[in-house]
Structure formats: structure tokens, C-alpha cells
Design a protein around this motif. Structure first.
Motif, mmCIF file in Angstrom:
data_model
loop_
_atom_site.group_PDB
_atom_site.id
_atom_site.type_symbol
_atom_site.label_atom_id
_atom_site.label_comp_id
_atom_site.label_asym_id
_atom_site.label_seq_id
_atom_site.Cartn_x
_atom_site.Cartn_y
_atom_site.Cartn_z
ATOM 1 N N PRO A 4 -24.477 -8.202 -6.983
ATOM 2 C CA PRO A 4 -24.267 -6.999 -7.794
ATOM 3 C C PRO A 4 -22.992 -6.243 -7.447
ATOM 4 O O PRO A 4 -22.524 -5.428 -8.235
ATOM 5 C CB PRO A 4 -25.513 -6.149 -7.498
ATOM 6 N N VAL A 8 -20.303 -5.928 -10.017
ATOM 7 C CA VAL A 8 -20.395 -4.847 -11.003
ATOM 8 C C VAL A 8 -20.111 -3.501 -10.345
ATOM 9 O O VAL A 8 -19.363 -2.683 -10.878
ATOM 10 C CB VAL A 8 -21.781 -4.843 -11.674
ATOM 11 N N HIS A 9 -20.697 -3.263 -9.170
ATOM 12 C CA HIS A 9 -20.535 -1.971 -8.492
ATOM 13 C C HIS A 9 -19.067 -1.637 -8.238
ATOM 14 O O HIS A 9 -18.662 -0.476 -8.302
ATOM 15 C CB HIS A 9 -21.266 -1.966 -7.146
ATOM 16 N N HIS A 57 -27.496 -5.046 -13.480
ATOM 17 C CA HIS A 57 -26.476 -4.005 -13.383
ATOM 18 C C HIS A 57 -25.336 -4.238 -14.364
ATOM 19 O O HIS A 57 -24.744 -3.292 -14.892
ATOM 20 C CB HIS A 57 -25.958 -3.914 -11.947
ATOM 21 N N ASP A 58 -25.039 -5.510 -14.630
ATOM 22 C CA ASP A 58 -24.031 -5.817 -15.650
ATOM 23 C C ASP A 58 -24.503 -5.348 -17.023
ATOM 24 O O ASP A 58 -23.729 -4.758 -17.798
ATOM 25 C CB ASP A 58 -23.776 -7.324 -15.654
ATOM 26 N N GLU A 72 -26.802 -3.001 -17.574
ATOM 27 C CA GLU A 72 -26.822 -1.542 -17.516
ATOM 28 C C GLU A 72 -25.429 -0.977 -17.789
ATOM 29 O O GLU A 72 -25.274 0.019 -18.527
ATOM 30 C CB GLU A 72 -27.291 -1.072 -16.133
ATOM 31 N N ALA A 73 -24.408 -1.606 -17.197
ATOM 32 C CA ALA A 73 -23.035 -1.129 -17.398
ATOM 33 C C ALA A 73 -22.641 -1.204 -18.866
ATOM 34 O O ALA A 73 -21.955 -0.318 -19.390
ATOM 35 C CB ALA A 73 -22.068 -1.935 -16.544
ATOM 36 N N THR A 116 -22.946 2.683 -16.673
ATOM 37 C CA THR A 116 -23.215 2.985 -15.268
ATOM 38 C C THR A 116 -23.674 1.729 -14.536
ATOM 39 O O THR A 116 -24.092 0.743 -15.145
ATOM 40 C CB THR A 116 -24.317 4.046 -15.121
ATOM 41 N N SER A 117 -23.614 1.779 -13.205
ATOM 42 C CA SER A 117 -24.193 0.744 -12.359
ATOM 43 C C SER A 117 -25.031 1.451 -11.308
ATOM 44 O O SER A 117 -24.501 2.216 -10.497
ATOM 45 C CB SER A 117 -23.098 -0.090 -11.691
ATOM 46 N N LEU A 125 -19.120 4.136 -13.958
ATOM 47 C CA LEU A 125 -18.083 3.222 -13.488
ATOM 48 C C LEU A 125 -16.682 3.701 -13.822
ATOM 49 O O LEU A 125 -15.713 3.273 -13.196
ATOM 50 C CB LEU A 125 -18.310 1.822 -14.083
ATOM 51 N N HIS A 135 -31.104 1.501 -14.887
ATOM 52 C CA HIS A 135 -31.330 0.072 -14.649
ATOM 53 C C HIS A 135 -32.697 -0.367 -15.162
ATOM 54 O O HIS A 135 -32.844 -1.456 -15.728
ATOM 55 C CB HIS A 135 -31.147 -0.274 -13.166
#
Length: 412
Positions: free
Chosen positions: A211, A214-215, A243-244, A246-247, A252-253, A258, A271
């Protein structure tokens, strides 16, 4: 009554420290040794050859020692024929089974040396006969079944340690297991060149991601590399994909914006709401097809027909409907994607990096990138001798890699 065997090893024994490692292994297994002969190369490019007589307290202990030494490329001078025994219980190898390495391996049966088709560490060797054809394959313990013929002992087996050319520029940074202070631009170019060479040879590039991709805001860079054809297969867990997604849905992550690097109101829910959205659609691919998911890494993999294997863990929320929740099924799905892989890049995940390293043949170049030095050294500790690590920020590394591989790449 003690048992002895004469073995030999060829390679850069002195400058690489392999000979001392071999002698340490013999002592660790409570054996003894006598160096019968040693021919030391004179030039840096020359190999050395040593012949050693090893002794253990009995034949069972000797067989285990010989298996251990084969992980260093040590083989018996007179290997003889392989011994085969049938399994009498599902999921259990016969006593004395040969414990495999991930090195190129051959097995001698009926006077013929047969290559092991899929070298993998910590498995058994199963012999199958189909008409006039005899095959030897590695098989994990969980998949062995009653009646299968399994190789036992170290007789009739030879392994080969892949050589890395010392004047080879392409992976010059691999002279050390972990690189943290060398110019990152140079390391990025070398990794990019390895990926290009794999593609030019018609091989696949395997990515293993966590993750952190993405973060750190590196998802757009990875998307660009998917679109440019440098990501053929992705191994990951529930987290990277969640998380990808969610972004893409919320920007967001794990609730962190982001674009601005700060938490947002109700962001802690994002998430789980992203998971619920995809589960409602039935799969990631279905969410792409319906237009619910319109961007990100998983969207790019689906739209470009690339493969991914998501394997979960006990801590997962959801999980996504595409995640393998049975780890044995997940291992089998990962193994199924390994044929024709020519390069592997691991980024920001210890769990999936070690899991993938366990099933990869040693002949596949393997680079692990992580900000944590422990992650990039653990692969070699687990037996992935070909693994080399780069200690750096994953986000910056992937941005630079995208610039190297994708002409005109610019971060949005």
C-alpha cells in the motif's frame, strides 16, 4: 557408523566467501571435512574449484548435510541415481524427501539427467511418467497426494548457481546485496534497463506491491508504467488495491488527502466505503466495466488486460471480492503466473515480497525497493540469493522509474 561423500564446487569461492560458508555449514550440521584439492583462479574473472570429503555421523545426517550444501552449488562428484519413494498420505512427503532449492536443478533417472521444470525452494520433487516422457517438477507439501513418486535423499541431483558476469554493467549495483548510498538515478536506470531487456526477450515483468505505493503518491507513476507495458503481472494484498480504489473514489488514502497530505473529515470511513462499493459491483473488473471505477492502478490493469493476484491476511477489512482468502489458493494462483516472468520488482511490502521470493526461481532477476533496510535484506536471508535491494523512498523511486521508462511522463 559415520558416512562420507566427496563433493565439488566451482565458482568465485575465495573473494565471495562461499568456501567459508560451505565449511561453516558442515560444522553447523555437526559434520567434518577434508579439502582434498583446491585450484584457485589467478585473475579476478577466473573461477576456483574445490574437492571436499564431508563426513557425518550416519547416512541420514549426511543426506541432510548434502542437501544444505547444494544451496551453495556444491554437488557430489559421483551423484549416482536418484531414489524415488511413493507418498502414503495426502499432504505429507515420504521420510527423507529431498528439500528443494530455487536453483536450476537436474535429477538423474535411468541414466538420464532431467531438468526440474519449475525450481522453487522448500518443496519436494515429484516424478511423473506420461507414456515415454518422464518429468520432474517441484510440488509444495500441501499439494502432494497419495501414490505420487517423490525424490528422496541427495543422490542423483545436481544444482547450478547462476553466474553474474563481473563486467556486466546492467546489474553492476548488484555487486552489493543492498544499495542505499549509490546515486539513485544510476540505480533507477539499471532497473529500467533490466525491465526493458525482459520485455525485448518476450518475457513478463512481475511487480509485487504494498500500500505504500499509494500512500506515497506514486500510483500515477505506476499507472503510466502499466499503460506503457512495463507491468504484466501484479502480486499484492487487499490493502494496495483497496487504497488505490479509495484514492480514485475519494482522493484519499486511509483518509489522508493525497493532494494536500492532510486528513479530511470522515476520511477514516473512506477505505471501508470503497470496499463496500466494489463488493456491491461484484469485482474490480465489474466496477471498471460499469464506470464506477474510472482510474488508478487496478483500473489500468483491468483496462489493459494485465493480470493481478491479490492474497489476503487476517487483518484485512472487507476484503475485496477479488482477494484470495485461502492462502493455499493464493499461493497456487501466484505460481500459475510465474511462467515466462523475466524480471521481478518488489516495492513497499515485506510480506508479499518474501512470499514471492519463496516461489521464484533463482534465475529471475529480483530487485526489492523499500525505505526499511530490514525488508530488502530479509529476502536474501530467506534464501533468495538473487535478490538485491535498494533502500530509498518508494514514491520518489517510482516517479524516477516512470521518467526513465515512459517518454514524456509528467506527474499530473
Amino acid at each position: 557408523m559415520s558416512s562420507s561423500e566427496t563433493v565439488e564446487v566451482t565458482g568465485h569461492l575465495m573473494d565471495s566467501g562461499v568456501l567459508s560458508q560451505i565449511l561453516d555449514d558442515i560444522r553447523e550440521y555437526e559434520g567434518d571435512w577434508v579439502i582434498d584439492s583446491i585450484d584457485v583462479g589467478r585473475e579476478a574473472a577466473d573461477t576456483s574449484t574445490a574437492t571436499i570429503t564431508v563426513t557425518s555421523v550416519d547416512d541420514e545426517a549426511l543426506q541432510r548435510l548434502l542437501m544444505r550444501l547444494q544451496t551453495r552449488g556444491v554437488n557430489m562428484v559421483d551423484p549416482g541415481e536418484a531414489s524415488v519413494s511413493p507418498c502414503d498420505q495426502d499432504g505429507v512427503f515420504p521420510d527423507g524427501f529431498y528439500s528443494t532449492t530455487n536453483l536450476p536443478t537436474k535429477v538423474r533417472l535411468d541414466g538420464t539427467w532431467l531438468p526440474v521444470e519449475n525450481p522453487e525452494m522448500d518443496c519436494g520433487l515429484v516424478v511423473t511418467r506420461e507414456g515415454d516422457r518422464t518429468r520432474v517438477v517441484t510440488l509444495p507439501m500441501s499439494d502432494v497426494r497419495v501414490g505420487m513418486q517423490v525424490v528422496c535423499g541427495a543422490s542423483g541431483i545436481r544444482v547450478t548457481v547462476p553466474e553474474v558476469a563481473r563486467d556486466e554493467e546492467h546489474f553492476g549495483f548488484m555487486e552489493s546485496d543492498v544499495s542505499s548510498e549509490k546515486p539513485q538515478a544510476v540505480l533507477v536506470r539499471q532497473v529500467a534497463e533490466g525491465m526493458r531487456e525482459a520485455k525485448e526477450a518476450g518475457r513478463k515483468v512481475l511487480w509485487v506491491g504494498g500500500p505504500g505505493v499509494v500512500h506515497t503518491g506514486a500510483a500515477p507513476a505506476m499507472v503510466a508504467m502499466v499503460e506503457a507495458g512495463f507491468v504484466d503481472v501484479l502480486f499484492a494484498g487487499n490493502a494496495l488495491a483497496t487504497h488505490d480504489i479509495e484514492a480514485n473514489l475519494y482522493g484519499t488514502s486511509l483518509g489522508v488527502d493525497l493532494a494536500h497530505g492532510r486528513g479530511v473529515k470522515h476520511g477514516h470511513e473512506h477505505h471501508i466505503r470503497a470496499l463496500n462499493t466494489i463488493r456491491k459491483e461484484g469485482s474490480i473488473a465489474a466496477a471498471v466495466e460499469s464506470g464506477v471505477l474510472t482510474g488508478g492502478i487496478m483500473h489500468a490493469l483491468v483496462t489493459h488486460g494485465k493480470r493481478f493476484v491479490l492474497v489476503g491476511s487476517v487483518r484485512d477489512d472487507g476484503p475485496l471480492p477479488d482477494v484470495h482468502t485461502d492462502v493455499l489458493d493464493g499461493q497456487r494462483a501466484m505460481r500459475a503466473e510465474l511462467p515466462d516472468v523475466g524480471f521481478c520488482l518488489m516495492v513497499a511490502t515485506m510480506l508479499h515480497s518474501v512470499a514471492t521470493g519463496n516461489i521464484l526461481p533463482a534465475s529471475i532477476p529480483l530487485v526489492c525497493v523499500d525505505i526499511n533496510p530490514a525488508t530488502v535484506t530479509k529476502l536474501a536471508d530467506r534464501g533468495s540469493s538473487q535478490a538485491r535491494g535498494i533502500v530509498t523512498d518508494v514514491g520518489l523511486f517510482l516517479e524516477q522509474l516512470a521518467h526513465e521508462l515512459v517518454p514524456g511522463y509528467r506527474r499530473a
